[in-house]
Design a protein around this motif. Structure first.
Motif, PDB file in Angstrom:
ATOM      1  N   ARG A   1       0.827  -1.202   0.000  1.00  0.00           N
ATOM      2  CA  ARG A   1       0.000   0.000   0.000  1.00  0.00           C
ATOM      3  C   ARG A   1       0.867   1.261   0.000  1.00  0.00           C
ATOM      4  O   ARG A   1       0.612   2.198  -0.766  1.00  0.00           O
ATOM      5  CB  ARG A   1      -0.926  -0.023   1.219  1.00  0.00           C
ATOM      6  CG  ARG A   1      -1.919   1.126   1.255  1.00  0.00           C
ATOM      7  CD  ARG A   1      -2.759   1.095   2.526  1.00  0.00           C
ATOM      8  NE  ARG A   1      -3.764   2.142   2.479  1.00  0.00           N
ATOM      9  CZ  ARG A   1      -4.996   2.003   2.017  1.00  0.00           C
ATOM     10  NH1 ARG A   1      -5.384   0.827   1.566  1.00  0.00           N
ATOM     11  NH2 ARG A   1      -5.840   3.019   1.991  1.00  0.00           N
ATOM     12  N   ARG A   2       1.862   1.280   0.845  1.00  0.00           N
ATOM     13  CA  ARG A   2       2.756   2.439   0.918  1.00  0.00           C
ATOM     14  C   ARG A   2       3.425   2.697  -0.428  1.00  0.00           C
ATOM     15  O   ARG A   2       3.495   3.846  -0.894  1.00  0.00           O
ATOM     16  CB  ARG A   2       3.808   2.191   1.997  1.00  0.00           C
ATOM     17  CG  ARG A   2       4.850   3.277   2.118  1.00  0.00           C
ATOM     18  CD  ARG A   2       5.925   2.863   3.120  1.00  0.00           C
ATOM     19  NE  ARG A   2       7.091   3.736   3.067  1.00  0.00           N
ATOM     20  CZ  ARG A   2       8.260   3.435   3.595  1.00  0.00           C
ATOM     21  NH1 ARG A   2       8.428   2.281   4.235  1.00  0.00           N
ATOM     22  NH2 ARG A   2       9.277   4.278   3.499  1.00  0.00           N
ATOM     23  N   ALA A   3       3.904   1.648  -1.072  1.00  0.00           N
ATOM     24  CA  ALA A   3       4.589   1.818  -2.352  1.00  0.00           C
ATOM     25  C   ALA A   3       3.639   2.315  -3.438  1.00  0.00           C
ATOM     26  O   ALA A   3       3.998   3.180  -4.246  1.00  0.00           O
ATOM     27  CB  ALA A   3       5.229   0.502  -2.777  1.00  0.00           C
TER      28      ALA A   3
ATOM     29  N   ARG B   1       1.339   9.365  -6.240  1.00  0.00           N
ATOM     30  CA  ARG B   1       1.746  10.775  -6.115  1.00  0.00           C
ATOM     31  C   ARG B   1       2.767  11.155  -7.172  1.00  0.00           C
ATOM     32  O   ARG B   1       2.703  12.250  -7.751  1.00  0.00           O
ATOM     33  CB  ARG B   1       2.303  11.034  -4.710  1.00  0.00           C
ATOM     34  CG  ARG B   1       1.285  10.937  -3.599  1.00  0.00           C
ATOM     35  CD  ARG B   1       1.848  11.463  -2.276  1.00  0.00           C
ATOM     36  NE  ARG B   1       2.956  10.665  -1.793  1.00  0.00           N
ATOM     37  CZ  ARG B   1       2.836   9.620  -0.991  1.00  0.00           C
ATOM     38  NH1 ARG B   1       1.628   9.230  -0.605  1.00  0.00           N
ATOM     39  NH2 ARG B   1       3.899   8.961  -0.569  1.00  0.00           N
ATOM     40  N   GLN B   2       3.679  10.259  -7.436  1.00  0.00           N
ATOM     41  CA  GLN B   2       4.739  10.558  -8.397  1.00  0.00           C
ATOM     42  C   GLN B   2       4.212  10.606  -9.827  1.00  0.00           C
ATOM     43  O   GLN B   2       4.677  11.419 -10.636  1.00  0.00           O
ATOM     44  CB  GLN B   2       5.842   9.507  -8.277  1.00  0.00           C
ATOM     45  CG  GLN B   2       6.607   9.549  -6.969  1.00  0.00           C
ATOM     46  CD  GLN B   2       7.550   8.384  -6.806  1.00  0.00           C
ATOM     47  OE1 GLN B   2       7.464   7.383  -7.529  1.00  0.00           O
ATOM     48  NE2 GLN B   2       8.460   8.484  -5.844  1.00  0.00           N
TER      49      GLN B   2
ATOM     50  N   ALA C   1      -5.297   4.522  -8.209  1.00  0.00           N
ATOM     51  CA  ALA C   1      -5.706   3.130  -8.405  1.00  0.00           C
ATOM     52  C   ALA C   1      -7.052   2.869  -7.756  1.00  0.00           C
ATOM     53  O   ALA C   1      -7.404   3.457  -6.730  1.00  0.00           O
ATOM     54  CB  ALA C   1      -4.657   2.185  -7.818  1.00  0.00           C
ATOM     55  N   ALA C   2      -7.823   1.968  -8.357  1.00  0.00           N
ATOM     56  CA  ALA C   2      -9.002   1.395  -7.711  1.00  0.00           C
ATOM     57  C   ALA C   2      -8.570   0.111  -7.013  1.00  0.00           C
ATOM     58  O   ALA C   2      -7.511  -0.448  -7.307  1.00  0.00           O
ATOM     59  CB  ALA C   2     -10.089   1.115  -8.742  1.00  0.00           C
TER      60      ALA C   2
END
Length: 342
Positions: free
Chosen positions: A312-314, A320-321, A326-327
């Motif tokens: 999730r963090r990745a 953001r980048q 994503a869904a």
């Protein structure tokens, strides 16, 4: 806070003909279906919808009339339920035992009308206007599940994937019938699921099929176990001979075999640490063509001591980048994320 909804409703009700209350753990799932139909012909003062057991006050209508203020006061007086796990909802259920209350409260049965307005995630009520998450505690995990459903609700209805087994059907609808890749195959269960439904030309299967040192995951079995999985793969995929290609190598090694923009989809399900997923996202995203599907498994982070994931963090960092969003599928434990590459 659950009791303060009664105070809030009493304050705002004089300003409107009807007020619709919606708990913060509910998600607007079908914004194209209006709520007016539920009150247009109603002669009741309060309108609820039953779930699979009883009415639930997480979402309900209340009319501006003297009786409604009496009703709210009666709910608030039920102090025996202050610390009940169902709070004000239990007070309302208790009051419905009184004919004077029951006669002015309309409870739509679960199946009445196409869909209805009050659905519940754990019952898979995907035909309802709102999907509610009651009784799940206040953990970060519930907040993730609500956020996941918000993400899916934002997706165009035609492009929603409720469970990852439906990914093949989405690829077909989008006309993505060329080459795809699954990174992290294990025994090939999901590869078989994709090939059974997807009408595409070839699925590339990338996996090292060997034990990886310093990687803590129940799927990281010993070398002998990986060899057995690989030997059994042709039998599992026997219906699809000629439609898949095995690449026995690490993810970063396999990317050299694919040109940028050559894949209709990529599904990332290899090492699930933050560092590994971040690298896979960076390496495989350019390989997916515009309009293709970029996806992966296990959209969650660590819940020690069971595993140590950072998916999730990745993915959030990747969003953001890249300026994408994503869904997420609806599985509670192991959801998949996906996006259509802009």
């Amino acid at each position: 806070p659950a009791w303060s909804k009664i105070v809030a409703l009493r304050r705002v009700l004089p300003n409107y003909d009807w007020v619709f209350w919606c708990d913060t753990d509910a998600v607007l799932w079908r914004p194209d279906v209006g709520l007016r139909q539920f009150v247009a012909c109603a002669d009741s003062a309060v309108i609820l919808q039953a779930n699979h057991e009883a009415p639930n006050s997480g979402l309900f209508f209340i009319r501006n009339c003297p009786w409604s203020f009496h009703f709210l006061d009666e709910v608030y007086r039920q102090e025996q339920f202050i610390h009940h796990p169902c709070w004000e909802n239990m007070a309302i259920i208790e009051l419905l035992n009184k004919e004077e209350i029951r006669s002015r409260v309309h409870v739509y049965p679960k199946q009445q009308l196409p869909g209805g307005f009050h659905g519940f995630r754990y019952y898979n009520d995907w035909d309802k206007i709102f999907i509610h998450h009651p009784g799940m505690g206040d953990s970060r995990y519930r907040l993730w599940l609500i956020d996941n459903l918000v993400r899916l609700a934002e997706m165009d209805d035609r492009n929603r994937v409720l469970v990852r087994a439906d990914l093949g059907a989405l690829l077909n609808r989008l006309g993505l019938l060329g080459e795809g890749v699954e990174v992290g195959v294990e025994a090939g269960e999901f590869a078989a699921t994709v090939l059974n439904s997807w009408e595409g030309r070839r699925l590339h299967l990338v996996d090292a099929w060997r034990h990886l040192p310093d990687y803590d995951d129940v799927c990281n079995i010993d070398d002998a176990g990986h060899e057995a999985r690989l030997r059994q793969l042709p039998e599992r995929l026997s219906r699809h001979a000629g439609r898949y290609q095995i690449h026995r190598m690490l993810s970063r090694e396999a990317t050299a075999a694919f040109e940028n923009g050559s894949l209709d989809f990529a599904y990332i399900d290899a090492q699930q640490t933050y560092e590994a997923v971040r690298e896979d996202l960076s390496l495989w995203y350019p390989k997916v063509r515009t309009g293709g599907v970029f996806a992966g498994h296990d959209f969650l982070d660590s819940r020690p001591p069971d595993f140590h994931f950072g998916v999730r963090r990745a993915v959030l960092e990747f969003e953001r980048q890249r300026g994408v969003r994503a869904a997420v599928t609806t599985e509670c434990d192991w959801p998949s994320w996906y996006l259509i590459k802009p």
